[in-house]
Design a protein around this motif. Structure first.
Motif, short mmCIF file in Angstrom:
data_model
loop_
_atom_site.label_atom_id
_atom_site.label_comp_id
_atom_site.label_asym_id
_atom_site.label_seq_id
_atom_site.Cartn_x
_atom_site.Cartn_y
_atom_site.Cartn_z
N UNK A 64 0.83 -1.20 0.00
CA UNK A 64 0.00 0.00 0.00
C UNK A 64 0.87 1.26 0.00
N UNK A 65 1.95 1.23 0.80
CA UNK A 65 2.86 2.37 0.84
C UNK A 65 3.50 2.61 -0.53
N UNK A 66 3.74 1.52 -1.26
CA UNK A 66 4.35 1.62 -2.59
C UNK A 66 3.32 1.92 -3.68
N UNK A 67 2.05 1.98 -3.31
CA UNK A 67 1.00 2.31 -4.26
C UNK A 67 0.65 1.19 -5.22
N UNK A 68 0.84 -0.07 -4.78
CA UNK A 68 0.56 -1.21 -5.65
C UNK A 68 -0.36 -2.20 -4.94
N UNK A 69 -0.92 -3.13 -5.72
CA UNK A 69 -1.81 -4.16 -5.19
C UNK A 69 -0.98 -5.27 -4.53
N UNK A 70 -1.35 -5.70 -3.33
CA UNK A 70 -0.61 -6.80 -2.69
C UNK A 70 -0.68 -8.08 -3.52
N UNK A 71 0.44 -8.80 -3.57
CA UNK A 71 0.51 -10.07 -4.28
C UNK A 71 1.27 -11.06 -3.42
N UNK A 72 0.88 -12.32 -3.48
CA UNK A 72 1.47 -13.33 -2.61
C UNK A 72 2.96 -13.52 -2.87
N UNK A 461 -23.59 -9.80 17.86
CA UNK A 461 -23.30 -9.71 16.42
C UNK A 461 -22.09 -10.58 16.11
N UNK A 462 -22.15 -11.27 14.98
CA UNK A 462 -21.00 -12.10 14.62
C UNK A 462 -20.92 -12.32 13.12
N UNK A 463 -19.68 -12.36 12.61
CA UNK A 463 -19.45 -12.63 11.20
C UNK A 463 -18.00 -13.06 11.02
N UNK A 464 -17.71 -13.66 9.87
CA UNK A 464 -16.36 -14.12 9.57
C UNK A 464 -15.47 -13.01 8.99
N UNK A 465 -16.03 -11.89 8.60
CA UNK A 465 -15.33 -10.95 7.73
C UNK A 465 -14.35 -10.06 8.49
N UNK A 466 -13.08 -10.14 8.10
CA UNK A 466 -12.05 -9.22 8.59
C UNK A 466 -12.06 -7.96 7.73
N UNK A 467 -11.68 -6.84 8.35
CA UNK A 467 -11.50 -5.60 7.60
C UNK A 467 -12.76 -4.81 7.36
N UNK A 468 -13.91 -5.28 7.84
CA UNK A 468 -15.16 -4.59 7.52
C UNK A 468 -15.27 -3.24 8.20
N UNK A 469 -14.60 -3.05 9.35
CA UNK A 469 -14.69 -1.77 10.04
C UNK A 469 -13.93 -0.67 9.30
N UNK A 470 -13.03 -1.07 8.39
CA UNK A 470 -12.31 -0.07 7.60
C UNK A 470 -13.17 0.55 6.51
N UNK A 471 -14.28 -0.09 6.19
CA UNK A 471 -15.13 0.44 5.13
C UNK A 471 -15.71 1.78 5.58
N UNK A 491 -19.78 14.96 18.62
CA UNK A 491 -19.71 15.87 17.49
C UNK A 491 -18.46 15.65 16.65
N UNK A 492 -17.41 15.07 17.29
CA UNK A 492 -16.16 14.86 16.56
C UNK A 492 -16.26 13.70 15.58
N UNK A 493 -17.27 12.85 15.77
CA UNK A 493 -17.36 11.66 14.92
C UNK A 493 -17.87 12.07 13.54
N UNK A 494 -17.07 11.85 12.54
CA UNK A 494 -17.44 12.17 11.16
C UNK A 494 -17.24 10.94 10.30
N UNK A 495 -17.94 10.88 9.20
CA UNK A 495 -17.77 9.78 8.26
C UNK A 495 -16.46 10.00 7.53
N UNK A 496 -15.39 9.41 8.04
CA UNK A 496 -14.06 9.65 7.49
C UNK A 496 -13.71 8.68 6.38
N UNK A 497 -12.73 9.07 5.59
CA UNK A 497 -12.19 8.22 4.54
C UNK A 497 -10.93 7.58 5.09
N UNK A 498 -11.06 6.34 5.57
CA UNK A 498 -9.93 5.69 6.22
C UNK A 498 -8.80 5.43 5.25
N UNK A 499 -9.12 5.17 3.99
CA UNK A 499 -8.08 4.95 2.99
C UNK A 499 -7.26 6.22 2.79
N UNK A 500 -7.93 7.37 2.69
CA UNK A 500 -7.20 8.63 2.55
C UNK A 500 -6.35 8.90 3.77
#
Length: 528
Positions: A64-72, A461-471, A491-500
């Motif tokens: 991500x730091x290099x701006x590329x898609x992760x590959x195995x 609440x339960x699910x298998x999905x990792x990473x969903x809170x980053x959405x 009031x400080x809570x805003x819909x932020x762009x976690x990727x940005x």
């Protein structure tokens, strides 16, 4: 062929992963096509690529730091500890089963062709490869069959930067002792020393760095300050897991299981003002949080029994009775059910059956084939405090050995937590679910399947999905819902762009390293 540079450390957690991520960002900013590489990683935090293959999260962060898609290929061997003396061995993203440390040590050199195949594919595609070592190159009992430190540096002819952690103390002894224990040929590969995690006045170090250079015959190429950057940590040595935080306006508790995995699921909450994210390993630390997370684990049954023995299970059940929301992810989701069965001995030799916590009508069967898939979907009509999440889009990935089914008779009044689109390569073959095939791409290598996933009963609440809170919006909606329940204005809570936000953190990391390292000398050692 790419120009390599390798970051090694005097010990685990010396900061190799973050330094490598920072260099990836710098090289990317300077116009070079850059990729990370770590031949062998030992960590419980892992990620599923778009091809449905498993790799360490540290190389995902660096990609991500290099701006590329992760590959195995960036992490061809991943070791996931299952016991104190054994690990699951994952090669090119696919599990080859569990092995004792002694058995793996005896065969690991046979994996060199697979390591080099990955390296050569990356080398043909990029300008620079930033290679991360593991542990210390001076582990003299392991050097003869090394495939991740100096052994790899020799195979790919990489110059090495050696980093020491001054925050732990004894950094001069760390660096000098490491160099002294290396063979002459290995010492010659080290082109620079880095003092990492420094706090205070740099000039105080000058006499020591001058003496260190004289003793080692190697220049000190930088003193890196203790950085205030919010970037994912590699493993359970992470300072994030230390429980020293006081409860905030909204208090979130994560049960710190002995084999906790993918705790990076919760990092997004730590940047929200007024929120405390505490990792709890004893009943006395739990208190009365606003929400309890049961995280992923590499051994669900043993970690559930650990909770049962130390009283944390009973404490969580009492909180659930008081309508405190409980959210289980992956292994934590499995724990919430009625029963966990391991007839095939996937998690423990001989097989066994363990009662679950009984909060959801679930039955989990462990199977030898691992589910590895990326997921997109939307949350269903949820009950309880977190009902405002209903209908929200989510994305993430699944990685688990268990298959969980719903007891429809006893769960008739409950609801599926989400409807998900699963993007999975044919190689994954998670055949235990009944799903409708919706689409297949032209190459026939990816299927889209839709299914009901996860389960919700009241405030459970339960699910298998990792990473969903980053959405976008998910973490903020959870926090604002919990705050509203307490009559607190967030009031400080805003819909932020976690990727940005993450991209900003990578840029911040690069800025600190540019001002701390002799980048001209680093480029010169690489022949650039």
């Amino acid at each position: 062929m790419a120009r390599p540079i390798m970051i090694q450390g005097t010990m685990s957690n010396a900061g190799k992963s973050i330094l490598a991520a920072g260099l990836c960002r710098i090289f990317m900013q300077d116009g070079y096509r850059t990729a990370p590489f770590k031949s062998q990683n030992m960590a419980l935090n892992s990620y599923i690529t778009s091809e449905g293959l498993e790799m360490g999260r540290a190389q995902v962060v660096q990609a991500e730091a290099a701006g590329i898609r992760p590959h195995v290929d960036m992490n061809p061997i991943l070791l996931k500890p299952t016991t104190d003396v054994g690990s699951q061995v994952i090669v090119h993203g696919i599990s080859r089963g569990n092995m004792k440390a002694r058995d793996y040590f005896a065969m690991k050199r046979s994996l060199i062709p697979e390591i080099m195949a990955s390296y050569e594919r990356l080398s043909n595609a990029y300008d620079i490869l930033v290679i991360e070592g593991a542990g210390s190159p001076a582990e003299i009992n392991l050097k003869s069959d090394d495939i991740v430190n100096m052994g790899l540096a020799k195979l790919v002819d990489a110059p090495v930067l050696l980093a020491g952690d001054i925050d732990r103390g004894g950094v001069f002894a760390q660096l000098y002792g490491t160099v002294a224990l290396l063979e002459q040929e290995e010492r010659q590969r080290i082109k620079g020393l880095i003092i990492n995690k420094f706090r205070g006045d740099r000039s105080i170090l000058d006499p020591g760095t001058a003496m260190l250079e004289q003793l080692c015959g190697i220049p000190v190429m930088g003193v890196v300050p203790y950085m205030d950057v919010d970037i994912e940590d590699e493993d359970s040595l992470s300072a994030r897991l230390d429980n020293g935080q006081a409860p905030g306006l909204v208090d979130l508790a994560v049960i710190r299981l002995p084999r906790i995995s993918n705790f990076t699921d919760f990092n997004v909450f730590s940047r929200i003002p007024g929120v405390s994210l505490r990792y709890v390993s004893r009943v006395s630390e739990l208190g009365m949080p606003d929400l309890v997370f049961l995280p992923g684990t590499k051994n669900t049954m043993d970690d559930l029994l650990w909770m049962r023995q130390n009283g944390l299970e009973a404490a969580v059940l009492k909180l659930a009775h008081k309508q405190v929301p409980i959210w289980g992810i992956c292994g934590g989701y499995q724990m919430l059910g009625e029963v966990l069965r391991d007839v095939s001995g996937v998690e423990s030799a001989g097989g066994r059956e363990v009662p679950g916590m009984g909060l959801l009508p679930l039955r989990t069967e462990f199977q030898e084939e691992k589910v590895r898939t990326q997921v997109e979907g939307s949350l269903g009509e949820l009950d309880g405090v977190l009902a405002p999440l209903s209908g929200r889009c989510i994305s993430g990935y699944e990685i688990h050995m268990g298959r969980t089914s719903i007891d429809r008779e006893h769960g008739a009044m409950d609801t599926a937590m989400l409807v998900s689109w699963r993007r999975e390569p044919v190689i994954c073959r998670p055949a235990s679910y009944v799903m409708e095939v919706q689409d297949t791409d032209q190459q026939g290598c990816e299927r889209k399947r839709v299914k009901e996933d996860g389960w919700n009963r009241g405030n459970i609440y339960g699910a298998y999905i990792h990473g969903m809170f980053d959405h976008p919006g998910i973490a903020e909606t959870i926090v604002s819902s919990l705050a509203a329940r307490k009559g607190i204005s967030m009031d400080e809570v805003r819909e932020g762009d976690y990727e940005a936000y993450r991209q900003q953190q990578y840029d911040k990391l690069a800025d600190v390293l540019r001002s701390s390292l002799d980048m001209d000398a680093i480029y010169k050692m690489m022949g650039l």
